[in-house]
Design an enzyme around this catalytic site. Structure first.
Site, PDB file in Angstrom:
ATOM      1  N   ASP A 292       0.798  -1.229   0.000  1.00  0.00           N
ATOM      2  CA  ASP A 292       0.000   0.000   0.000  1.00  0.00           C
ATOM      3  C   ASP A 292       0.832   1.281   0.000  1.00  0.00           C
ATOM      4  O   ASP A 292       0.297   2.351  -0.236  1.00  0.00           O
ATOM      5  CB  ASP A 292      -0.982  -0.005   1.172  1.00  0.00           C
ATOM      6  CG  ASP A 292      -2.160  -0.948   0.909  1.00  0.00           C
ATOM      7  OD1 ASP A 292      -2.321  -1.377  -0.258  1.00  0.00           O
ATOM      8  OD2 ASP A 292      -2.902  -1.261   1.848  1.00  0.00           O
ATOM      9  N   TYR A 376     -10.019  -0.367   2.192  1.00  0.00           N
ATOM     10  CA  TYR A 376      -9.517  -0.255   3.554  1.00  0.00           C
ATOM     11  C   TYR A 376      -9.225   1.183   3.927  1.00  0.00           C
ATOM     12  O   TYR A 376      -8.832   1.980   3.091  1.00  0.00           O
ATOM     13  CB  TYR A 376      -8.200  -1.037   3.676  1.00  0.00           C
ATOM     14  CG  TYR A 376      -8.257  -2.136   4.704  1.00  0.00           C
ATOM     15  CD1 TYR A 376      -8.719  -3.399   4.373  1.00  0.00           C
ATOM     16  CD2 TYR A 376      -7.846  -1.909   6.008  1.00  0.00           C
ATOM     17  CE1 TYR A 376      -8.766  -4.405   5.321  1.00  0.00           C
ATOM     18  CE2 TYR A 376      -7.893  -2.923   6.954  1.00  0.00           C
ATOM     19  CZ  TYR A 376      -8.361  -4.163   6.597  1.00  0.00           C
ATOM     20  OH  TYR A 376      -8.401  -5.153   7.534  1.00  0.00           O
TER      21      TYR A 376
HETATM   22 NI    NI Z   1      -7.592  -6.681   7.552  1.00  0.00          NI
END
Ligand code: NI
Length: 628
Positions: A292, A376
């Site tokens: 990420d 996320y």
């Molecule tokens: Ni997770």
């Protein structure tokens, strides 16, 4: 410009881009992956005096065309000189937003993909959400010399639906993202699209609670902090804050004022990489492992924060100036939140003999940002306390990555979170890069483990235990893992600076939640995320060693970053060192994580050990007004 560590201004970004465009080596199709401040070097920073002229270096990572080639250019300002121009082949920057968009557009027009979607009874392709993923590297021919994405599809009945509630299982498409060319559409078999909406909106979760009474933070005289451009001062702390497009929130020159002297602790601190490997071995999810930082960029994904929601109290915000892929500056408003929080008690004693009680309130400075990376959210929080402690905390929230499951298909690799909906097991492994400068550049690393002594004459009560310190003298010896039973920690010591008790000053790294990589070292992600096999690495300082998995993890075959740099086993004594700490969570999803995850926390503490001669918070006054 008044200090070399101030963030790039919009004007500096424009001038750097104009400079590299002016030499005629780039055509109109060239894109800018990142434009960041390069340096200043430690030498330039330590010799800088207010009012000195400042040379600024701007580092541009340029994508000249659709190949797997980038140009790394460095432009010096104000002279507008190109001081470096390096072409690197076979590497890819973090996924460009344009490449992502191009992947989605190409796929929606692709007959094979359309047919696979129709096979699931979905005919309105406008209702399909496509998530392009970085693809990893599995040595396949279609991966070579291209920038590719692997795309998964989800169904949204209405535009604001939670797409992850309805994965369109089994369809995996690979797209040349730079050219907008669909390379492969694989259909691994139809699984019914789950029907529940998975809404977390208030209108769908009625009735709401009515018994939460107001809880307001009141600071009638404001917050006890000052901010000058990006220099934050709070109590004895001084630090600079910036937003890197990839690293996200970055701290610079963290120091503590003690006896009229600003004592350095950290030269720079950031999250250098973070990987999310998934544990399902099947063809639809086995390849999933997102980096990420290096494949997406935590600063590029930073949220604009909202007062009263993301942060509470008297808040100061910093905007982040970044560059888009056309090389134009833009601002992420309120990207960094700075405020202070009450944190319970700082210290207390009730003297049972004399009857006197002393208690002090703890509070902390909070410097935070939140990034949304696909499904996320990651909140990044640096805390500074009155007793010299620094804490870093990640708050993980957002929506699980999901898969559709046949009702009679039991899998150990996923948790059923809703009817016909599973969430695969995965890890989130962060690597913090901590460039210590505890009272100066020369620091050494020690591992401290507490050991019980053998029973014998020296230990007649069989109770004895001692801390055993081992200096980590070279890079390979400094690859270490936690040992909770031994209360293991790592200490960063300045051997040249002694405290008032005659001992070298130090800060210790106290680990928290510390899984390491579960994927096999020979696996693709095992090769690419080698940093995640150890909780600690230590390297001699090198300004070119920035990210734990190397600068270009996207489609990288592996081995770069910490494993490559430390192979030389460089010495770590009597020199400027950098610590790299891997921590995170192994996420076995729970039903309670659906449809949106309550925050899960992980992180670490940096705590003074003999940095001070005594409790540095004895001068915190008793509370007035509250404590009767
Ligand atoms: Ni997770």
């Amino acid at each position: 410009m008044t200090h070399p560590l101030e963030p790039l201004t919009p004007d500096e970004i424009r001038r750097a881009v104009t400079t590299v465009r002016a030499i005629g080596r780039l055509d109109e199709a060239a894109r800018f992956a990142t434009i960041t401040l390069d340096g200043p070097s430690k030498e330039a920073l330590s010799s800088y005096r207010p009012g000195d002229p400042i040379e600024r270096r701007v580092r541009l990572v340029i994508v000249p065309g659709p190949e797997s080639t980038v140009v790394e250019a460095i432009v010096a300002l104000p002279a507008e000189d190109i001081v470096s121009w390096e072409v690197r082949s076979g590497v890819r920057p973090a996924l460009l937003f344009e490449d992502s968009l191009r992947s989605i557009v190409a796929l929606k027009e692709d007959p094979a993909w359309q047919q696979a979607i129709r096979r699931r009874g979905i005919t309105d392709f406008d209702k399909v959400q496509i998530d392009p993923w970085p693809t990893g590297n599995f040595g396949r021919d279609i991966e070579q010399d291209r920038r590719i994405t692997r795309c998964l599809s989800y169904y949204r009945e209405s535009p604001t639906d939670n797409g992850y509630a309805r994965p369109i299982e089994g369809v995996v498409a690979t797209v040349d993202a730079a050219r907008g060319e669909v390379l492969e559409v694989l259909d691994h078999g139809v699984v019914p699209v789950p029907t529940a909406t998975g809404s977390y909106y208030p209108e769908d979760n009625q009735p709401l609670r009515t018994d939460l009474l107001p809880l307001d933070i009141i600071q009638p005289e404001g917050a006890s902090l000052t901010i000058d451009i990006n220099l934050v001062r709070w109590q004895r702390w001084a630090l600079r804050v910036s937003m890197d497009p990839l690293d996200g929130l970055v701290l610079h020159s963290v120091g503590y004022e003690d006896g009229g002297r600003l004592r350095p602790i950290l030269h720079r601190a950031s999250i250098s990489e973070m990987v999310v490997p998934y544990g399902d071995p099947g063809p639809v999810h086995g390849w999933k492992n997102a980096f990420d930082v290096g494949e997406w960029g935590l600063g590029r994904m930073a949220n604009s924060l909202t007062l009263g929601c993301d942060c509470l109290g008297v808040i100061s915000y910093l905007d982040a100036t970044l560059a888009n892929e056309q090389g134009r500056p833009y601002s992420v408003e309120n990207a960094i939140c700075i405020h202070e929080e009450d944190y319970g008690i700082l210290w207390k004693h009730q003297d049972l003999h004399g009857g006197r009680t002393e208690v002090r309130r703890s509070r902390r400075l909070v410097v935070s940002s939140i990034a949304t990376v696909g499904n996320y959210e990651y909140g990044f929080y640096w805390y500074f306390y009155l007793d010299g402690t620094i804490q870093f905390e990640v708050k993980l929230t957002g929506i699980l990555s999901t898969q559709a499951l046949n009702p009679d298909d039991l899998t150990p690799y996923a948790t059923v979170v809703a009817p016909g909906l599973g969430a695969p097991v995965h890890q989130h492994l962060f690597c913090a890069r901590l460039d210590f400068e505890v009272d100066g550049a020369v620091n050494e690393a020690y591992e401290i483990s507490t050991e019980a002594l053998p029973v014998g004459e020296a230990n007649p009560w069989a109770n004895a235990f001692i801390p055993v310190a081992t200096r980590l003298d070279s890079e390979l010896a400094a690859r270490r893992n936690v040992d909770p039973a031994a209360s293991r920690f790592w200490k960063f010591v300045n051997p040249e600076a002694l405290n008032g008790l005659g001992e070298p000053v130090a800060y210790k790294l106290v680990p928290g939640s510390t899984p390491t990589l579960l994927a096999h070292p020979e696996s693709s992600v095992g090769q690419r995320a080698g940093f995640a096999r150890y909780n600690l690495w230590v390297t001699p300082f090198d300004p070119g060693e920035r990210r734990a998995a190397g600068d270009y993890p996207n489609q990288h075959p592996g081995g770069d970053g910490l494993p490559a740099w430390t192979a030389a086993d460089r010495p770590l004594t009597g020199t400027d060192i950098v610590a790299w700490h891997t921590f995170g969570v192994t996420h076995i999803p729970r039903p309670e994580d659906w449809p949106v995850m309550p925050v899960e926390y992980c992180g670490f503490h940096l705590v003074p050990v003999g940095f001070f001669d005594a409790n540095p918070a004895l001068d915190v006054p008793p509370s007035s007004g509250h404590c009767h």
